[in-house]
Scaffold this motif. Structure first.
Motif, PDB file in Angstrom:
ATOM      1  N   ILE A 184       0.614  -1.192   0.059  1.00 17.84           N
ATOM      2  CA  ILE A 184      -0.003  -0.086  -0.007  1.00 17.84           C
ATOM      3  C   ILE A 184       0.846   1.410  -0.059  1.00 17.84           C
ATOM      4  CG2 ILE A 184      -1.963   1.189   1.152  1.00 17.84           C
ATOM      5  CD1 ILE A 184      -2.692  -1.538   0.138  1.00 17.84           C
ATOM      6  N   ASP A 185       0.685   2.197  -0.921  1.00 14.99           N
ATOM      7  CA  ASP A 185       1.358   3.464  -0.932  1.00 14.99           C
ATOM      8  C   ASP A 185       0.635   4.652   0.189  1.00 14.99           C
ATOM      9  OD1 ASP A 185       3.080   5.381  -1.894  1.00 14.99           O
ATOM     10  OD2 ASP A 185       1.868   5.749  -3.695  1.00 14.99           O
ATOM     11  N   GLY A 186       1.338   4.198   1.327  1.00 13.88           N
ATOM     12  CA  GLY A 186       0.757   5.098   2.540  1.00 13.88           C
ATOM     13  C   GLY A 186       1.472   4.462   3.987  1.00 13.88           C
ATOM     14  N   THR A 187       1.004   4.928   4.791  1.00 11.93           N
ATOM     15  CA  THR A 187       1.410   4.297   5.893  1.00 11.93           C
ATOM     16  C   THR A 187       0.467   3.073   6.714  1.00 11.93           C
ATOM     17  OG1 THR A 187      -0.253   5.747   7.404  1.00 11.93           O
ATOM     18  CG2 THR A 187       1.889   6.830   6.572  1.00 11.93           C
ATOM     19  N   PHE A 188       1.175   2.689   7.922  1.00  8.50           N
ATOM     20  CA  PHE A 188       0.441   1.598   8.473  1.00  8.50           C
ATOM     21  C   PHE A 188      -0.893   2.063   8.817  1.00  8.50           C
ATOM     22  CE2 PHE A 188      -0.959  -0.083  12.688  1.00  8.50           C
ATOM     23  CZ  PHE A 188      -1.295  -1.299  12.172  1.00  8.50           C
ATOM     24  N   ASP A 189      -1.053   3.111   9.289  1.00  8.77           N
ATOM     25  CA  ASP A 189      -2.368   3.770   9.681  1.00  8.77           C
ATOM     26  C   ASP A 189      -3.483   3.758   8.602  1.00  8.77           C
ATOM     27  OD1 ASP A 189      -1.838   4.077  12.307  1.00  8.77           O
ATOM     28  OD2 ASP A 189      -0.953   6.433  11.852  1.00  8.77           O
ATOM     29  N   ASP A 190      -2.881   3.806   7.406  1.00  8.98           N
ATOM     30  CA  ASP A 190      -3.791   3.714   6.003  1.00  8.98           C
ATOM     31  C   ASP A 190      -4.130   2.501   5.661  1.00  8.98           C
ATOM     32  OD1 ASP A 190      -3.465   6.531   5.509  1.00  8.98           O
ATOM     33  OD2 ASP A 190      -1.430   6.131   4.596  1.00  8.98           O
ATOM     34  N   CYS A 191      -3.137   1.628   6.129  1.00  5.76           N
ATOM     35  CA  CYS A 191      -3.358  -0.020   5.921  1.00  5.76           C
ATOM     36  C   CYS A 191      -4.366  -0.440   6.730  1.00  5.76           C
ATOM     37  CB  CYS A 191      -2.187  -0.824   6.167  1.00  5.76           C
ATOM     38  SG  CYS A 191      -0.721  -0.462   5.045  1.00  5.76           S
ATOM     39  N   GLN A 192      -4.259  -0.149   8.310  1.00 10.61           N
ATOM     40  CA  GLN A 192      -5.191  -0.276   9.216  1.00 10.61           C
ATOM     41  C   GLN A 192      -6.602   0.154   8.898  1.00 10.61           C
ATOM     42  OE1 GLN A 192      -4.333  -0.949  13.331  1.00 10.61           O
ATOM     43  NE2 GLN A 192      -4.799   1.237  13.258  1.00 10.61           N
ATOM     44  N   ALA A 193      -6.746   1.525   8.555  1.00 13.89           N
ATOM     45  CA  ALA A 193      -8.197   2.083   8.080  1.00 13.89           C
ATOM     46  C   ALA A 193      -8.697   1.170   7.045  1.00 13.89           C
ATOM     47  CB  ALA A 193      -7.853   3.346   7.631  1.00 13.89           C
ATOM     48  N   LEU A 194      -7.909   0.748   6.085  1.00 10.60           N
ATOM     49  CA  LEU A 194      -8.586  -0.011   5.078  1.00 10.60           C
ATOM     50  C   LEU A 194      -9.020  -1.265   5.573  1.00 10.60           C
ATOM     51  CD1 LEU A 194      -5.782   0.406   2.063  1.00 10.60           C
ATOM     52  CD2 LEU A 194      -8.019   1.451   2.271  1.00 10.60           C
ATOM     53  N   VAL A 195      -8.528  -1.776   6.172  1.00  7.62           N
ATOM     54  CA  VAL A 195      -9.058  -3.235   6.976  1.00  7.62           C
ATOM     55  C   VAL A 195     -10.050  -3.010   7.751  1.00  7.62           C
ATOM     56  CG1 VAL A 195      -8.542  -5.000   8.699  1.00  7.62           C
ATOM     57  CG2 VAL A 195      -6.577  -4.490   6.859  1.00  7.62           C
ATOM     58  N   LYS A 196      -9.976  -1.963   8.567  1.00 12.04           N
ATOM     59  CA  LYS A 196     -11.409  -1.739   9.465  1.00 12.04           C
ATOM     60  C   LYS A 196     -12.499  -1.251   8.456  1.00 12.04           C
ATOM     61  CE  LYS A 196      -9.156  -0.150  13.741  1.00 12.04           C
ATOM     62  NZ  LYS A 196      -9.244   1.048  14.568  1.00 12.04           N
ATOM     63  N   GLN A 197     -12.555  -0.711   7.553  1.00 11.39           N
ATOM     64  CA  GLN A 197     -13.283  -0.359   6.525  1.00 11.39           C
ATOM     65  C   GLN A 197     -14.000  -1.444   5.904  1.00 11.39           C
ATOM     66  OE1 GLN A 197     -12.657   3.333   4.370  1.00 11.39           O
ATOM     67  NE2 GLN A 197     -14.746   3.290   3.427  1.00 11.39           N
ATOM     68  N   ALA A 198     -13.235  -2.324   5.414  1.00 12.27           N
ATOM     69  CA  ALA A 198     -13.846  -3.555   4.842  1.00 12.27           C
ATOM     70  C   ALA A 198     -14.680  -4.285   5.776  1.00 12.27           C
ATOM     71  CB  ALA A 198     -12.557  -4.460   4.538  1.00 12.27           C
ATOM     72  N   PHE A 199     -14.487  -4.319   7.010  1.00  8.38           N
ATOM     73  CA  PHE A 199     -15.274  -5.179   8.130  1.00  8.38           C
ATOM     74  C   PHE A 199     -16.603  -4.594   8.089  1.00  8.38           C
ATOM     75  CE2 PHE A 199     -11.069  -6.472   9.950  1.00  8.38           C
ATOM     76  CZ  PHE A 199     -11.109  -7.639   9.226  1.00  8.38           C
ATOM     77  N   THR A 200     -16.898  -3.270   7.597  1.00  8.60           N
ATOM     78  CA  THR A 200     -18.110  -2.750   7.829  1.00  8.60           C
ATOM     79  C   THR A 200     -18.853  -2.243   6.433  1.00  8.60           C
ATOM     80  OG1 THR A 200     -16.925  -0.491   7.886  1.00  8.60           O
ATOM     81  CG2 THR A 200     -17.455  -1.448  10.168  1.00  8.60           C
ATOM     82  N   ASP A 201     -18.087  -2.709   5.535  1.00  6.34           N
ATOM     83  CA  ASP A 201     -18.540  -2.654   4.125  1.00  6.34           C
ATOM     84  C   ASP A 201     -19.672  -3.780   3.918  1.00  6.34           C
ATOM     85  OD1 ASP A 201     -18.042  -1.394   1.371  1.00  6.34           O
ATOM     86  OD2 ASP A 201     -18.411  -3.538   1.025  1.00  6.34           O
ATOM     87  N   ALA A 202     -20.787  -3.571   3.540  1.00  2.43           N
ATOM     88  CA  ALA A 202     -21.862  -4.400   3.294  1.00  2.43           C
ATOM     89  C   ALA A 202     -21.633  -5.427   2.088  1.00  2.43           C
ATOM     90  CB  ALA A 202     -23.348  -3.827   3.041  1.00  2.43           C
ATOM     91  N   GLU A 203     -21.164  -4.965   1.317  1.00  2.00           N
ATOM     92  CA  GLU A 203     -20.918  -5.856  -0.274  1.00  2.00           C
ATOM     93  C   GLU A 203     -19.820  -6.601   0.017  1.00  2.00           C
ATOM     94  OE1 GLU A 203     -20.275  -5.169  -4.867  1.00  2.00           O
ATOM     95  OE2 GLU A 203     -20.042  -3.347  -3.672  1.00  2.00           O
ATOM     96  N   LEU A 204     -18.755  -6.299   0.575  1.00  2.00           N
ATOM     97  CA  LEU A 204     -17.713  -7.182   0.965  1.00  2.00           C
ATOM     98  C   LEU A 204     -18.202  -8.385   1.783  1.00  2.00           C
ATOM     99  CD1 LEU A 204     -14.754  -4.838   1.222  1.00  2.00           C
ATOM    100  CD2 LEU A 204     -15.261  -6.580  -0.711  1.00  2.00           C
ATOM    101  N   ASN A 205     -18.902  -7.846   3.074  1.00  2.00           N
ATOM    102  CA  ASN A 205     -19.267  -9.092   4.002  1.00  2.00           C
ATOM    103  C   ASN A 205     -20.376  -9.824   3.568  1.00  2.00           C
ATOM    104  OD1 ASN A 205     -18.127  -8.351   7.114  1.00  2.00           O
ATOM    105  ND2 ASN A 205     -18.149  -6.429   5.891  1.00  2.00           N
ATOM    106  N   GLU A 206     -21.167  -9.484   2.469  1.00  2.00           N
ATOM    107  CA  GLU A 206     -22.090 -10.561   1.763  1.00  2.00           C
ATOM    108  C   GLU A 206     -21.212 -11.564   0.916  1.00  2.00           C
ATOM    109  OE1 GLU A 206     -25.917 -10.292  -1.124  1.00  2.00           O
ATOM    110  OE2 GLU A 206     -25.118  -8.651  -0.428  1.00  2.00           O
TER     111      GLU A 206
END
Length: 435
Positions: A184-206
Motif C-alpha cells: 500500500i502506498d501509504g502508512t500503517f495507519d492507512d493499511c489499518q483504516a482499509l482493513v477496518k473499513q472492509a469489515f463494515t462494508d456490506a457488499e464485501l461482508n455479503e
C-alpha cells in the motif's frame, strides 16, 4: 466466554463469533464480559509450571467451556512450542526474548494460537475464511507462517510501501499458496483504516467471510498474556517477586495483553509504555488529552502507529478508574537518534544486540528506574530478532548480528506483491476482482 463491544457494553457474542467477526459492526473492539482472577495458589507457584502449562491454565480460565479442555490443551501445545526466556543483563535488568518462534517476532504467540483456534472452529463445508491483516512489520510475517497451508483459509496482508525492512518484506511476500500481499502506498495507519473499513462494508461482508488477524482480534490478545505470566514465573525462580515490565508499544496490543494479565492477578508493580516519535499515548499520560495524529516513519517501524487501535481496550479496562490507569502506566518516547544511542549503549554495556524496538524498551526501563528509584526488577520486552533490521546497525554491533537459517532461505525467493494506493475503492475493487 461472552464478549461485548467497547462501543456497546450491552451486546454479547460468543468467543467463536468474536474470533470470526473480529470487529463489531459498531466499530468497537470485543472485550471479555468478565475477567477471572486466577487463584493465589496458582499465582504463588508460577515458577513450578512450564510455559505451555501456564498458557493452558490462563486460556482455560478465560475461554471456559467454548473449547473442551483436551482440545484447548492440544491447541496450546501445538501453537506454543518455542521458548521465551528472560535473560539477565544486570541485577535488576532482564530482557524477555520473544523472538524464538518461526517468524522471529513476539507476534508468533498470537498468530499461531489464533490460526489454530480458527481452524478448530472452521467446520467442513463452510464458506472460505478470508483473513485481512494490516502490518507495520512483524504481524504480517507471523500471520503468514501461522496460516500458511491452513485449509479453507486465505490471508491478505496489507503493508506500507517502503516502511518495512527487507527481511520483513520477504516474510510477507514470498509465501504463495493461500497467502497474498498488498503493498500500500501509504502508512500503517492507512493499511489499518482499509482493513477496518472492509469489515463494515456490506457488499464485501455479503460476498466474503471476513475476519482479522490484527490485534483487534481477541484471539490475538489472549495468547500474548501467556508470556507475561511466564516471565514472572522465571523471575520468581531467581528470587525476584516485584517486577515492572517495559513494553515497546505501537498499536498497544502488547501492553493491552499485559494489563489483561494484571487484571487476572499477575502481581506487576508498573507497566512502562515505551514508544518512538509516535507518542500519542505518552502524551496522553502526561497531559490527560488523547489526541491521535498521523504516524511518522522511524527506525522502529513496527511501532509507527499514530492512532493505536488497542487503546480503546485499555481505556475500557480502566473506564471506572482513569487515575489508576495513569498510576499503573508510565509513558516514555524516544527519537531515532536516542534509539541508535540506546542500541550502542546496550552493546557496550552487555555485548547484547537489540533491535530498535527492544532498545527503546530498555531505554525507557533505565530512565524509569532512575526517575522512580523503585526496588522492583525491570523486565523489558525484546519483540523481534535484530537480524530483521540490518540497516540500523553499524561497526562492531553490525558484525555481531546473527542471521538464522530460515532468514537466509528467504533471500533466494522472489517477491510476490500487488501495489495499491490507499483509497478504499481501489482496495475493495481488488478484493472483488480476485475472489
Amino acid at each position: 466466554m461472552k464478549l461485548y463491544s467497547t462501543n456497546n457494553p450491552e451486546s454479547r457474542v460468543s468467543f467463536k463469533e468474536a474470533v470470526f467477526n473480529s470487529m463489531p459492526q459498531d466499530k468497537g473492539l470485543y472485550m471479555p464480559e468478565s475477567i477471572p482472577r486466577l487463584s493465589d495458589t496458582f499465582l504463588n507457584n508460577l515458577d513450578g509450571y512450564s510455559l505451555p502449562e501456564i498458557a493452558y491454565h490462563v486460556a482455560n480460565n478465560l475461554i471456559g467451556d467454548d473449547i473442551p479442555a483436551d482440545d484447548l490443551k492440544a491447541i496450546i501445545y501445538d501453537a506454543i512450542n518455542f521458548y521465551a526466556p528472560i535473560v539477565k543483563l544486570e541485577d535488576k535488568v532482564y530482557v524477555l526474548e520473544l523472538f524464538h518462534g518461526p517468524s522471529l517476532a513476539f507476534k508468533d504467540f498470537g498468530a499461531r494460537f489464533m490460526s489454530r483456534i480458527m481452524s478448530y472452529f472452521l467446520k467442513a463445508g463452510e464458506k472460505q475464511l478470508d483473513v485481512l491483516v494490516a502490518t507495520s512489520g512483524d504481524t504480517g510475517g507471523a500471520v503468514a507462517l501461522g496460516f500458511l497451508g491452513v485449509p479453507n483459509t486465505r490471508v491478505t496482508i496489507l503493508y506500507p510501501k517502503g516502511k518495512v525492512s527487507d527481511i520483513q518484506e520477504l516474510q510477507l511476500t514470498t509465501n504463495g499458496q493461500n497467502i497474498r500481499a498488498l503493498e500500500i502506498d501509504g502508512t500503517f495507519d492507512d493499511c489499518q483504516a482499509l482493513v477496518k473499513q472492509a469489515f463494515t462494508d456490506a457488499e464485501l461482508n455479503e460476498k466474503y467471510r471476513l475476519t482479522s488477524a490484527n490485534s483487534i482480534n481477541i484471539a490475538r490478545l489472549i495468547p500474548q498474556t501467556f508470556y507475561y505470566f511466564n516471565a514472572y514465573a522465571q523471575a520468581l525462580k531467581q528470587g525476584k517477586s516485584k517486577v515492572v515490565f517495559s513494553v515497546p508499544s505501537g498499536n498497544f496490543g502488547n501492553l493491552g495483553a499485559g494489563l489483561l494479565a494484571w487484571k487476572m492477578g499477575l502481581p506487576v508493580e508498573r507497566f512502562i509504555a515505551a514508544t518512538n516519535a509516535n507518542d500519542t499515548v505518552p502524551q496522553y499520560l502526561k497531559t490527560g488529552v488523547y489526541e491521535p495524529k498521523p504516524s511518522v516513519a522511524t527506525l522502529s517501524n513496527a511501532m509507527d502507529v499514530g492512532n493505536p487501535s488497542n487503546w480503546v481496550r485499555i481505556a475500557d479496562l480502566f473506564k471506572d478508574d482513569a487515575d489508576k490507569l495513569k498510576t499503573l502506566i508510565k509513558g516514555y518516547s524516544y527519537t531515532d537518534e536516542e534509539t541508535s544511542t540506546a542500541i550502542q549503549s546496550i552493546y557496550d554495556s552487555y555485548k547484547y544486540v537489540a533491535c530498535p524496538h527492544t532498545a527503546i524498551a530498555w531505554r525507557a526501563l533505565k530512565d524509569y528506574q532512575q526517575d522512580a528509584n523503585n526496588e522492583a526488577t525491570g523486565i523489558f520486552l525484546s519483540t523481534a530478532h535484530p537480524c530483521k533490521f540490518p540497516d540500523v546497525y553499524e561497526g562492531e554491533v553490525a558484525a555481531h548480528v546473527e542471521v538464522p537459517e530460515q532468514v537466509k532461505a528467504l533471500q533466494s525467493r522472489g517477491k510476490q506483491a500487488v501495489a495499491l494506493g490507499k483509497d478504499f475503492e481501489g482496495f475493495k475493487g481488488y478484493l472483488l476482482k480476485n475472489a
